[in-house]
Design an enzyme around this catalytic site. Structure first.
Site, PDB file in Angstrom:
ATOM      1  CD  GLU A 190      -5.342   2.533  13.150  1.00 18.71           C
ATOM      2  OE1 GLU A 190      -5.012   2.889  14.292  1.00 18.71           O
ATOM      3  OE2 GLU A 190      -6.094   3.199  12.408  1.00 18.71           O
ATOM      4  CE1 TYR A 249      -7.552  10.460  21.012  1.00 24.26           C
ATOM      5  CE2 TYR A 249      -7.415   9.722  23.306  1.00 24.26           C
ATOM      6  CZ  TYR A 249      -7.919   9.577  22.021  1.00 24.26           C
ATOM      7  OH  TYR A 249      -8.783   8.541  21.751  1.00 24.26           O
ATOM      8  CD  GLN A 260      -6.162  11.859  17.544  1.00 17.41           C
ATOM      9  OE1 GLN A 260      -6.675  10.901  16.960  1.00 17.41           O
ATOM     10  NE2 GLN A 260      -6.855  12.743  18.187  1.00 17.41           N
TER      11      GLN A 260
HETATM   12  P1  FAD Z   1     -11.540   7.677  26.906  1.00 18.13           P
HETATM   13  O1  FAD Z   1     -10.209   7.290  27.415  1.00 18.13           O
HETATM   14  O2  FAD Z   1     -12.731   7.179  27.616  1.00 18.13           O
HETATM   15  O3  FAD Z   1     -11.582   9.280  26.837  1.00 18.13           O
HETATM   16  C1  FAD Z   1     -12.642   9.972  26.182  1.00 18.13           C
HETATM   17  C2  FAD Z   1     -12.826  11.348  26.777  1.00 18.13           C
HETATM   18  O4  FAD Z   1     -13.363  11.237  28.101  1.00 18.13           O
HETATM   19  C3  FAD Z   1     -11.528  12.167  26.956  1.00 18.13           C
HETATM   20  O5  FAD Z   1     -11.833  13.513  26.707  1.00 18.13           O
HETATM   21  C4  FAD Z   1     -11.133  11.937  28.409  1.00 18.13           C
HETATM   22  O6  FAD Z   1     -10.405  13.053  28.933  1.00 18.13           O
HETATM   23  C5  FAD Z   1     -12.491  11.789  29.097  1.00 18.13           C
HETATM   24  N1  FAD Z   1     -12.489  10.806  30.199  1.00 18.13           N
HETATM   25  C6  FAD Z   1     -11.797   9.645  30.244  1.00 18.13           C
HETATM   26  N2  FAD Z   1     -12.086   8.973  31.389  1.00 18.13           N
HETATM   27  C7  FAD Z   1     -12.984   9.729  32.070  1.00 18.13           C
HETATM   28  C8  FAD Z   1     -13.681   9.578  33.296  1.00 18.13           C
HETATM   29  N3  FAD Z   1     -13.487   8.507  34.056  1.00 18.13           N
HETATM   30  N4  FAD Z   1     -14.540  10.557  33.681  1.00 18.13           N
HETATM   31  C9  FAD Z   1     -14.750  11.666  32.906  1.00 18.13           C
HETATM   32  N5  FAD Z   1     -14.116  11.864  31.713  1.00 18.13           N
HETATM   33  C10 FAD Z   1     -13.246  10.913  31.309  1.00 18.13           C
HETATM   34  N6  FAD Z   1     -12.251   4.856  17.318  1.00 18.13           N
HETATM   35  C11 FAD Z   1     -13.015   3.846  16.804  1.00 18.13           C
HETATM   36  O7  FAD Z   1     -14.237   3.980  16.716  1.00 18.13           O
HETATM   37  N7  FAD Z   1     -12.450   2.675  16.383  1.00 18.13           N
HETATM   38  C12 FAD Z   1     -11.117   2.462  16.456  1.00 18.13           C
HETATM   39  O8  FAD Z   1     -10.628   1.401  16.077  1.00 18.13           O
HETATM   40  C13 FAD Z   1     -10.276   3.496  16.989  1.00 18.13           C
HETATM   41  N8  FAD Z   1      -8.924   3.330  17.114  1.00 18.13           N
HETATM   42  C14 FAD Z   1      -8.159   4.328  17.682  1.00 18.13           C
HETATM   43  C15 FAD Z   1      -6.777   4.118  17.842  1.00 18.13           C
HETATM   44  C16 FAD Z   1      -5.973   5.099  18.415  1.00 18.13           C
HETATM   45  C17 FAD Z   1      -4.493   4.844  18.593  1.00 18.13           C
HETATM   46  C18 FAD Z   1      -6.539   6.345  18.821  1.00 18.13           C
HETATM   47  C19 FAD Z   1      -5.686   7.426  19.407  1.00 18.13           C
HETATM   48  C20 FAD Z   1      -7.903   6.549  18.679  1.00 18.13           C
HETATM   49  C21 FAD Z   1      -8.731   5.556  18.114  1.00 18.13           C
HETATM   50  N9  FAD Z   1     -10.126   5.718  17.956  1.00 18.13           N
HETATM   51  C22 FAD Z   1     -10.899   4.709  17.409  1.00 18.13           C
HETATM   52  C23 FAD Z   1     -10.768   6.991  18.343  1.00 18.13           C
HETATM   53  C24 FAD Z   1     -11.343   6.940  19.768  1.00 18.13           C
HETATM   54  O9  FAD Z   1     -12.335   5.953  19.858  1.00 18.13           O
HETATM   55  C25 FAD Z   1     -11.920   8.324  20.094  1.00 18.13           C
HETATM   56  O10 FAD Z   1     -10.911   9.277  20.192  1.00 18.13           O
HETATM   57  C26 FAD Z   1     -12.853   8.364  21.315  1.00 18.13           C
HETATM   58  O11 FAD Z   1     -13.562   9.611  21.279  1.00 18.13           O
HETATM   59  C27 FAD Z   1     -12.136   8.277  22.654  1.00 18.13           C
HETATM   60  O12 FAD Z   1     -11.754   6.996  22.961  1.00 18.13           O
HETATM   61  P2  FAD Z   1     -10.791   6.722  24.227  1.00 18.13           P
HETATM   62  O13 FAD Z   1     -10.648   5.286  24.355  1.00 18.13           O
HETATM   63  O14 FAD Z   1      -9.571   7.558  24.125  1.00 18.13           O
HETATM   64  O15 FAD Z   1     -11.741   7.292  25.396  1.00 18.13           O
END
Ligand code: FAD
Length: 286
Positions: free
Chosen positions: A18, A147, A178
């Protein structure tokens, strides 16, 4: 190559990196440095290089340029990350069309961190909705984030797993995790995912530590445990940069060996745009 094919290869582990678009790069030198670093890492035959996407879409253009160069110059499969929290459906649709026009095949679909103020667009509330949109409107293969210690906002680990399952079922091909420093968290996470019939490969994200203060900040931001022995050692030697880097390489090499013994399909390295640590780790483990 699509994610499914990459992780169905017989040759394992699948190595991926990455990188992020360099900040404050007015003369483009940092970008050139990034490509020099990535070129050094080609010797380990990476199957994929992913490029992060800044909150608010601030670096969309840089991210697209890097993706094009990874494909054309390095001849490696690129994977843009994409966050939906501050973007409208129209912008998402345009972005997806742009990357597909460059024959990009894969995308890491994310919600992104909630901005502290303003600029939240409510078209997509969570990453699962973005996964669904991408599956309905493109031919892209989709990766998602997982996560091992629970997402920082989640009410409970079980709820987080429930939402991960929902997101995975919308058509994800791979889950990238993560970073974690206690490898047991990864194993326990995979076991729980499998019980919930989350069947996608779960690729561990590996961060080689290179600075005590940086790791304290990152661990706190992401709510990730730093095992007490690791913390003590890093704290004791915090002024000794060479020692810290060497320790970070040894620690991550041990983690990777433990993961490989347990048949992980791939290792995804958070390179922080530098080749040295990842290169030393890969020399240690392959
Ligand atoms: P989601 O899957 O939407 O989850 C977010 C939160 O909401 C979680 O607590 C989950 O339990 C909850 N949730 C999920 N779906 C629902 C639902 N339907 N109803 C209610 N609650 C729900 N960030 C950046 O800005 N740019 C990047 O390039 C980037 N790359 C990343 C790469 C990896 C491998 C990882 C692990 C993280 C990365 N992040 C990046 C960080 C990420 O954007 C944050 O952790 C963000 O807060 C959550 O994104 P997510 O896609 O996991 O969200």
């Amino acid at each position: 190559m699509k994610l499914k094919d990459i992780y169905n290869q017989k040759k394992t582990p699948v190595i991926s990196y990455e990188v992020f678009p360099p900040k404050d790069d007015t003369d483009g030198q940092k970008l050139e440095n990034l490509f020099e670093e990535l070129t050094k890492l080609l010797v380990f035959k990476p199957s994929l290089i992913s490029v992060t996407y800044g909150a608010g879409g601030s670096n969309r253009n840089e991210s697209v340029e890097i993706i094009k160069r990874i494909k054309e110059e390095l001849k490696v499969t690129p994977m843009p990350h994409f966050t939906c929290v501050s973007t409208s459906t129209k912008n998402i649709s345009e972005y997806l069309k742009t990357i597909e026009s460059f024959e990009v095949k894969n995308i890491l679909a994310l919600r992104g961190d909630m901005p502290k103020e303003g600029n939240v667009c409510h078209d997509f509330k969570h990453a699962d909705e973005l996964v669904q949109y991408i599956k309905d409107n493109t031919n892209l293969s989709v990766a998602i984030a997982g996560y091992p210690e629970g997402h920082k906002e989640c009410e409970s680990f079980e709820k987080d797993l429930y939402y991960l399952k929902q997101k995975a079922d919308k058509g994800a091909d791979v889950i990238y995790t993560q970073m974690f420093f206690n490898t047991e968290h990864y194993f326990s996470f995979v076991e729980k995912c499998r019980k919930l019939k989350i069947t996608q490969p779960i690729i561990p994200g590996i961060l080689p530590v290179s600075s005590y203060n940086q790791i304290l900040k990152m661990a706190d931001m992401c709510k990730v445990e730093i095992p007490s022995k690791m913390k003590e050692t890093l704290e004791k030697h915090q002024e000794d940069k060479d020692y810290t880097k060497k320790y970070g390489i040894e620690y991550a090499s041990q983690q990777c060996n433990e993961l490989l013994k347990n048949d992980v399909k791939g290792l995804h390295f958070y390179t922080l745009n530098k080749s040295h640590a990842v290169s030393e780790i890969l020399k240690n483990i392959l």
